[in-house]
Design a protein around this motif. Structure first.
Motif, PDB file in Angstrom:
ATOM      1  N   HIS A  63       0.858  -1.182   0.000  1.00 33.95           N
ATOM      2  CA  HIS A  63       0.000   0.000   0.000  1.00 33.95           C
ATOM      3  C   HIS A  63       0.899   1.239   0.000  1.00 33.95           C
ATOM      4  CE1 HIS A  63      -3.258  -2.728   0.687  1.00 33.95           C
ATOM      5  NE2 HIS A  63      -2.796  -3.115   1.876  1.00 33.95           N
ATOM      6  N   SER A  98      -1.239   3.004  -4.955  1.00 38.60           N
ATOM      7  CA  SER A  98      -1.816   1.690  -5.177  1.00 38.60           C
ATOM      8  C   SER A  98      -3.337   1.862  -5.200  1.00 38.60           C
ATOM      9  CB  SER A  98      -1.394   0.730  -4.054  1.00 38.60           C
ATOM     10  OG  SER A  98      -1.690   1.277  -2.781  1.00 38.60           O
ATOM     11  N   ASN A 108      -5.440   0.500  -3.432  1.00 41.48           N
ATOM     12  CA  ASN A 108      -5.812   0.662  -2.020  1.00 41.48           C
ATOM     13  C   ASN A 108      -4.680   1.454  -1.372  1.00 41.48           C
ATOM     14  OD1 ASN A 108      -6.841   0.524   0.529  1.00 41.48           O
ATOM     15  ND2 ASN A 108      -6.501  -1.679   0.806  1.00 41.48           N
TER      16      ASN A 108
END
Length: 301
Positions: free
Chosen positions: A27, A78, A80
């Motif tokens: 992440h 990313s 998320n």
């Protein structure tokens, strides 16, 4: 037949400067300050979220290509996102492969790109004619060109700079002409996507010495004066005569930089009947008389 897009790219005089790889895992999220220089990237593995100031966020995936002619503030992450890391693109440009997010293990995202400069002093003016962002999918030729740029940039052979400049020119033209019609913001590219406005633009670029008036350009487009004026302004982002003056001044600056023509010859080549009329228009448009501009450019080398 004249090619307005090629003429603009030629006057911008792109020069390749730097290329690098970017990888990421886990992440992550980064935000870059406004850079001002044109940047490009080809995604070769995985995907990421791209948010460019003034544009809707997009997902960039393997096989995609992105071009930012002026590189405003933008962010990548990313899908998320993780904690945001801010990077000053002007004072901290990476010179080696960059890794975002988790530093160990194999990367989940890989892209290759870089940035370059426009040698033209009035580049900022010409760049306003281009889209703020071009995001293309399914154009493998662009990815190949990006890799060719990277390979050539890593070499130190004779002719390297010339090859890089030509590759960047090809990259720009390929990206701009592959952009979806109607997707671009008002500017030259959007104007060229409209057959009638494109006809007027090609006529104008093909003969800037002519004393063009709006009815003449409307005739070239096969439209009434009022309909042409409205559509040109909406598609290109400036009124027809404003665009003509902008282009004439860009060509004039290029001629003055060359330093081989008398002022009256420069005036004639960009459609002015006398050096004094040209000087008045040039001073109004650029803030300084052409003679002073030419001396300043020559002094800079």
């Amino acid at each position: 037949m004249s090619d307005p897009l090629a003429q603009v790219i030629e006057l911008l005089r792109p020069q390749a400067v730097f290329s690098k790889g970017i990888t990421a895992a886990g992440h992550w999220a980064v935000e870059y300050t406004e850079f001002g220089r044109p940047a490009f990237a080809a995604m070769t593995m995985g995907s990421c979220r791209l948010s460019v100031e003034g544009e809707e966020p997009v997902t960039v995936q393997a096989g995609d290509f992105v071009l930012l002619p002026a590189t405003p503030r933008f962010g990548m992450s990313s899908l998320n996102p993780g904690p945001l890391r801010r990077i000053d693109a002007r004072t901290d440009p990476a010179k080696h492969e960059v890794r975002h997010g988790r530093q160990d293990g194999p990367p989940e995202m890989r892209q290759f790109g870089g940035w370059f400069t426009f040698a033209a002093p009035d580049a900022a003016l010409l760049v306003t004619l281009l889209p703020r962002m071009i995001h293309l999918r399914g154009v493998p030729r662009l990815t190949q060109l990006v890799h060719m740029l990277g390979e050539e940039a890593a070499r130190d052979d004779a002719g390297r700079d010339l090859i890089l400049a030509r590759l960047v020119e090809i990259l720009l033209i390929e990206a701009l002409r592959a952009a979806p019609e109607g997707a671009a913001a008002p500017g030259l590219l959007r104007g060229l996507s409209d057959p009638r406005i494109a006809s007027a633009l090609r006529s104008l670029h093909g003969n800037i010495t002519r004393a063009w008036k709006v009815p003449d350009l409307a005739e070239a487009a096969g439209m009434s004066r009022s309909a042409f004026f409205e559509r040109f302004t909406r598609m290109v982002g400036s009124r027809p005569m404003e665009y003509l003056t902008t282009w004439r001044m860009a060509v004039a600056r290029d001629l003055l930089r060359q330093g081989s023509l008398a002022l009256d010859e420069v005036a004639a080549r960009v459609g002015y009947g006398s050096a004094s009329t040209f000087s008045t228009a040039f001073s109004r448009h650029t803030g300084q008389p052409p003679g002073r501009y030419a001396k300043a450019v020559l002094a800079e080398g």
